[in-house]
Design an enzyme around this catalytic site. Structure first.
Site, mmCIF file in Angstrom:
data_model
loop_
_atom_site.group_PDB
_atom_site.id
_atom_site.type_symbol
_atom_site.label_atom_id
_atom_site.label_comp_id
_atom_site.label_asym_id
_atom_site.label_seq_id
_atom_site.Cartn_x
_atom_site.Cartn_y
_atom_site.Cartn_z
ATOM 1 N N LYS A 98 0.651 -1.072 -0.058
ATOM 2 C CA LYS A 98 -0.105 -0.024 0.005
ATOM 3 C C LYS A 98 0.890 1.158 0.167
ATOM 4 C CE LYS A 98 -2.678 1.852 3.556
ATOM 5 N NZ LYS A 98 -3.620 2.023 4.529
ATOM 6 N N MET A 130 -6.605 2.990 18.661
ATOM 7 C CA MET A 130 -6.450 2.811 17.132
ATOM 8 C C MET A 130 -6.046 4.215 16.331
ATOM 9 S SD MET A 130 -7.527 -0.148 17.078
ATOM 10 C CE MET A 130 -7.382 -0.617 15.252
HETATM 11 P P1 NAD Z 1 -9.299 13.250 11.479
HETATM 12 O O1 NAD Z 1 -8.299 14.101 11.154
HETATM 13 O O2 NAD Z 1 -10.738 12.897 10.656
HETATM 14 O O3 NAD Z 1 -9.616 13.283 12.919
HETATM 15 C C1 NAD Z 1 -8.868 13.564 14.072
HETATM 16 C C2 NAD Z 1 -9.450 13.400 15.197
HETATM 17 O O4 NAD Z 1 -8.368 13.404 16.240
HETATM 18 C C3 NAD Z 1 -10.542 14.108 15.668
HETATM 19 O O5 NAD Z 1 -11.501 13.772 16.599
HETATM 20 C C4 NAD Z 1 -9.951 15.313 16.289
HETATM 21 O O6 NAD Z 1 -10.616 16.156 17.202
HETATM 22 C C5 NAD Z 1 -8.957 14.588 17.070
HETATM 23 N N1 NAD Z 1 -7.684 15.580 17.321
HETATM 24 C C6 NAD Z 1 -6.847 16.120 16.589
HETATM 25 N N2 NAD Z 1 -5.789 16.796 17.262
HETATM 26 C C7 NAD Z 1 -5.876 16.583 18.661
HETATM 27 C C8 NAD Z 1 -5.297 16.595 19.598
HETATM 28 N N3 NAD Z 1 -4.017 17.231 19.540
HETATM 29 N N4 NAD Z 1 -5.537 16.135 20.928
HETATM 30 C C9 NAD Z 1 -6.530 15.110 20.954
HETATM 31 N N5 NAD Z 1 -7.330 14.737 19.781
HETATM 32 C C10 NAD Z 1 -7.311 15.479 18.677
HETATM 33 O O7 NAD Z 1 -8.748 11.775 11.197
HETATM 34 P P2 NAD Z 1 -8.892 10.282 11.209
HETATM 35 O O8 NAD Z 1 -8.943 10.028 9.669
HETATM 36 O O9 NAD Z 1 -10.206 10.238 11.920
HETATM 37 O O10 NAD Z 1 -7.600 9.508 11.980
HETATM 38 C C11 NAD Z 1 -7.771 9.483 13.333
HETATM 39 C C12 NAD Z 1 -6.338 8.927 13.606
HETATM 40 O O11 NAD Z 1 -6.222 7.585 13.295
HETATM 41 C C13 NAD Z 1 -5.242 9.480 12.806
HETATM 42 O O12 NAD Z 1 -4.195 9.852 13.991
HETATM 43 C C14 NAD Z 1 -4.701 8.519 11.786
HETATM 44 O O13 NAD Z 1 -3.389 8.604 11.551
HETATM 45 C C15 NAD Z 1 -5.034 7.224 12.687
HETATM 46 N N6 NAD Z 1 -5.302 6.222 11.804
HETATM 47 C C16 NAD Z 1 -4.758 5.065 12.079
HETATM 48 C C17 NAD Z 1 -4.823 3.776 11.457
HETATM 49 C C18 NAD Z 1 -4.307 2.289 12.043
HETATM 50 O O14 NAD Z 1 -4.215 1.463 11.251
HETATM 51 N N7 NAD Z 1 -4.098 2.607 13.319
HETATM 52 C C19 NAD Z 1 -5.485 4.032 10.187
HETATM 53 C C20 NAD Z 1 -5.896 5.064 9.742
HETATM 54 C C21 NAD Z 1 -5.888 6.163 10.628
#
Ligand code: NAD
Length: 322
Positions: free
Chosen positions: A67, A219
């Protein structure tokens, strides 16, 4: 070579398919039949973007691929998704490209499926209250996938940016569960299962806020420096992950391990629980914590399923690459 465009994915992949694919590949990892290769992730010095590859090979399923993609923070202003990814599958016998599959929706589905796998295998069966920390793009997928595997009666949620909580309320309404925005203290006191899905770089949920018996699926932490829960919570919990190497280097466990609060060997890969090679939850009182960092094999597993469905329904475009 076949191409399955992003626009076709929603019709080709269900949450149930994503769950099955992810659960099966986690077990294959534990049996030594599938392997993830080291991850590359770099700031490219253009458009503020982070770009990288996650690749692997499922020997049993004969799925080889990568990916590629990353995070382009300026995309939203252009009406595009910030997280962009594409999965490339190769013929393991010849190395020739077999398919290119849109990876954006698949990433959300496979990430939510991983949390759901952890809930099914580690949460107490009588869990009734789902706690959501985070209300971004992924959160809706997470809530739907969790609700599919658990018998939840209501959802409580918290987000740093309260104006985003509407997404959680709307998703809960869609799946027919009552939703209430709460403080972190109340969330910890009420939830039986907590999913954290934020891009935080500092702990949000503290160890003292989590009650015995809770299952926590962390996550959001998928990069060095990110953190969603206090490291002391991992010291208090029985810790599971998708892949230990990623968990200790770029997952939620990176902090507890660095602080000497958690030994890497104490972290169980969930595939071992699924495959019956390691115990999961051992008492109703213990806290279980799943560190879901997101591995290549999840992406490849869901992309391979999509490809199968696309072939069967004639939705794949065929390109002659000579
Ligand atoms: P998004 O940008 O749509 O949402 C971000 C979320 O984090 C929101 O709820 C926001 O309010 C919150 N946030 C932002 N800054 C913050 C801070 N400093 N402290 C606390 N909360 C904060 O992002 P998303 O697409 O929902 O992704 C969320 C997270 O999941 C990201 O970190 C992304 O990298 C991660 N992710 C992980 C995987 C995995 O396999 N583990 C896969 C995809 C995404």
């Amino acid at each position: 070579m076949l191409i399955v465009p992003e626009r076709e994915i929603a019709a080709l992949m269900t949450e149930a398919d994503a769950y099955e694919a992810v659960e099966a590949v986690f077990a294959a990892m534990a049996r030594g039949e599938a392997v993830n290769f080291p991850v590359i992730r770099e700031a490219i010095g253009h458009a503020d973007a982070l770009y990288g590859f996650k690749s692997g090979f499922d020997r049993a399923g004969e799925v080889l691929g990568v990916k590629a993609g990353g995070y382009w923070p300026g995309n939203a202003a252009k009406g595009l998704t910030n997280h962009q990814s594409t999965v490339f599958l190769f013929d393991p016998d010849s190395g020739r490209p077999a398919a290119m599959v849109g990876g954006n929706l698949l990433t959300a589905l496979r990430t939510a499926a991983a949390a759901a796998v952890s809930i099914r295998h580690l949460a107490r069966p009588e869990a009734k209250v789902l706690g959501m920390i985070g209300a971004g793009h992924q959160s809706a997928f997470q809530m739907r996938a969790a609700a599919r595997v658990g018998n939840f009666e209501r959802v409580v949620g918290w987000n740093l940016h309260p104006e985003m909580l509407d997404r959680l309320a709307a998703t809960a309404a869609e799946i027919g569960l009552p939703f209430e925005p709460v403080s972190l203290d109340a969330l910890g006191a009420e939830a039986d299962v907590i999913v954290t899905i934020t891009s935080s770089f500092a702990p949000i949920l503290m160890a003292a806020q989590v009650r015995p018996g809770t299952h926590v699926a962390c996550m959001g932490t998928d990069t060095k420096g990110k953190q969603e829960v206090e490291a002391a919570l991992l010291a208090r919990a029985r810790v599971f992950c998708d892949e230990r190497a990623q968990s200790v280097s770029l997952g939620e466990a990176q902090h507890a391990v660095a602080e000497g609060l958690l030994a890497p060997e104490a972290i169980t890969e969930i595939g071992a629980v699924i495959a019956g090679l390691a115990p999961g939850r051992q008492s109703a009182e213990e806290i279980t914590l799943f560190d879901g960092t997101g591995v290549a094999l999840q992406d490849l597993a869901v992309a391979a399923r999509v490809l199968e469905a696309a072939r069967a329904s004639g939705k794949a475009l065929e390109v002659d690459i000579g």
